[in-house]
Design an enzyme around this catalytic site. Structure first.
Site, PDB file in Angstrom:
ATOM      1  N   THR A 192       6.265  -6.850  -8.886  1.00 18.81           N
ATOM      2  CA  THR A 192       5.670  -6.232 -10.061  1.00 18.81           C
ATOM      3  C   THR A 192       6.117  -6.975 -11.318  1.00 18.81           C
ATOM      4  OG1 THR A 192       5.593  -4.109  -8.990  1.00 18.81           O
ATOM      5  CG2 THR A 192       5.727  -4.066 -11.382  1.00 18.81           C
ATOM      6  N   ARG A 220      -3.208   3.341  -1.209  1.00 20.67           N
ATOM      7  CA  ARG A 220      -1.802   3.607  -1.547  1.00 20.67           C
ATOM      8  C   ARG A 220      -1.554   3.271  -3.019  1.00 20.67           C
ATOM      9  NH1 ARG A 220       2.564   0.272  -3.715  1.00 20.67           N
ATOM     10  NH2 ARG A 220       4.516   1.187  -3.027  1.00 20.67           N
ATOM     11  N   ASP A 223       4.711   3.114  -7.699  1.00 22.41           N
ATOM     12  CA  ASP A 223       5.367   3.747  -8.852  1.00 22.41           C
ATOM     13  C   ASP A 223       4.876   3.202 -10.188  1.00 22.41           C
ATOM     14  OD1 ASP A 223       6.603   1.277  -8.034  1.00 22.41           O
ATOM     15  OD2 ASP A 223       8.176   1.681  -9.493  1.00 22.41           O
ATOM     16  N   GLY A 244      10.252  -2.688  -7.506  1.00 20.67           N
ATOM     17  CA  GLY A 244      10.989  -2.419  -6.279  1.00 20.67           C
ATOM     18  C   GLY A 244      10.175  -1.596  -5.305  1.00 20.67           C
ATOM     19  N   THR A 245      10.870  -0.978  -4.359  1.00 18.89           N
ATOM     20  CA  THR A 245      10.217  -0.180  -3.327  1.00 18.89           C
ATOM     21  C   THR A 245       9.665   1.090  -3.981  1.00 18.89           C
ATOM     22  OG1 THR A 245      12.430   0.629  -2.881  1.00 18.89           O
ATOM     23  CG2 THR A 245      11.595  -1.059  -1.403  1.00 18.89           C
TER      24      THR A 245
HETATM   25  N1  ASP Z   1       6.957  -1.236  -7.274  1.00 18.90           N
HETATM   26  C1  ASP Z   1       5.778  -1.877  -6.742  1.00 18.90           C
HETATM   27  C2  ASP Z   1       5.008  -0.927  -5.883  1.00 18.90           C
HETATM   28  O1  ASP Z   1       5.613  -0.177  -5.145  1.00 18.90           O
HETATM   29  C3  ASP Z   1       6.072  -3.084  -5.930  1.00 18.90           C
HETATM   30  C4  ASP Z   1       6.920  -4.106  -6.572  1.00 18.90           C
HETATM   31  O2  ASP Z   1       7.645  -3.849  -7.533  1.00 18.90           O
HETATM   32  O3  ASP Z   1       6.879  -5.238  -6.081  1.00 18.90           O
HETATM   33  O4  ASP Z   1       3.804  -0.976  -5.901  1.00 18.90           O
END
Ligand code: ASP
Length: 325
Positions: A192, A220, A223, A244-245
């Site tokens: 991101t 899907r 965040d 992140g996740t």
């Molecule tokens: N946070 C992002 C998501 O879950 C993914 C990422 O930060 O790479 O879509």
């Protein structure tokens, strides 16, 4: 922590992850530093000229969306169905106004659409076909979904399909197909992009944009476009943009949690952000990091992975960029 107002500042991230073991990665570091610096300079100039934090973060994220090194806009990852679904959000700390879009595949610069939702609609979040129709009506630039595709991302999906799981940004990436390799291990990197800023008027703002996770199920939403999870800004405390996740950041309302710790417990930004990134997130298996700026202009950029593409530029000072600790 500095209690007197600092000069305006822009801070950005382009994803977090583990260090690449590929020796070519070292040589590639310069390219990432250059890209981060090139993104920091226009918003730094904008802030120096008295521009708003909101305009600075929108500009920074647009530039990151256009750069194929990062998983947002051009260069976004693929879903399980080999499509792109992009998410973005923006928030103005001065007014608590916010706008976001999710699951779009034809809006060239998703952050602009998020900004339009904030400024030209009565709503906060649009998704899918309705979001695209809204962007089109706003006169935003639309593209064929293939505009976002790159060969590197297609290889990444092929690898991820074997695992039957949604994986973070470059999780399925085939380093062997990418020459030379990037400095952060593609299989462990979040991608991101985001920005936070503090302007000469004392306002803060945040923006985030992403392609999401490789091999994610169609529909899907992560965040990034959820206000309070991956993006938040409040002049009373701070502006935050996460990477992140996503599912764990959503479950913790991570960005808002940092502001809440500051507001209710009186914690300084650094400590509030560290507690969320180094304790709360790992406790539920969350990996990643964030960039944040508080109402005095202090910057914090914690992450719980080996590295995070990041940088900041304060007005009147040279830009700083970093990848590892
Ligand atoms: N946070 C992002 C998501 O879950 C993914 C990422 O930060 O790479 O879509």
């Amino acid at each position: 922590m500095n209690a007197t107002p600092l000069r305006p500042v822009i801070a950005i991230h382009g994803g977090a992850g583990t260090m690449s073991r590929d020796s070519a990665a070292a040589a590639q570091q310069a390219a990432y530093h250059d890209a981060l610096r090139a993104v920091l300079l226009p918003p730094q100039q904008l802030l120096a000229a008295g521009g708003s934090a909101l305009d600075a973060v929108t500009l920074a994220v647009e530039l990151l969306e256009d750069c194929p090194l990062f998983n947002a806009g051009h260069g976004a990852v693929f879903t399980h169905d080999e499509t792109h679904e992009l998410d973005a959000a923006v928030m103005d700390g001065a007014t608590l106004r916010a706008g976001a879009i999710a699951c779009v595949s034809r809006v060239r610069r998703p952050v602009r659409a998020a900004r339009a939702v904030m400024e030209d609609s009565d709503h906060v979040l649009f998704a899918g076909a309705g979001a695209e129709e809204f962007a089109r009506r706003q006169g935003l630039e639309m593209v064929e979904p293939s505009y976002f595709s790159t060969e590197a991302r297609r290889e990444q999906l092929k690898r991820a399909l074997g695992s039957d799981r949604a994986v973070l940004d470059h999780d399925g990436a085939a380093l062997a197909f990418r020459t030379p390799a990037p400095p952060l291990e593609e299989r462990g990197k979040m991608g991101t992009v985001g920005a936070v800023a503090f302007d000469a008027h004392g306002n803060v703002a945040a923006a985030t944009s992403t392609g999401g996770m490789t091999n994610k199920q169609p529909g899907r939403i992560g965040d990034s476009p959820l206000i309070g999870a991956g993006t938040y800004a409040d002049n009373a405390t701070a502006a935050i943009s996460c990477t992140g996740t996503g599912e764990m950041f959503i479950r913790l309302a991570a960005a808002y949690d940092i502001c809440a710790r500051m507001r209710y417990a009186g914690l300084p930004l650094d400590l509030a952000a560290e507690l969320v990134v180094q304790e709360a997130l790992p406790a539920i298996g969350g990996r990643g990091g964030l960039v944040a700026v508080d109402r005095h202009g202090n910057v914090s950029m914690p992450f719980n992975t080996e590295g995070m593409y990041r940088g900041y530029a304060r007005v009147g000072e040279a830009a700083h960029t970093a990848i590892f600790r």
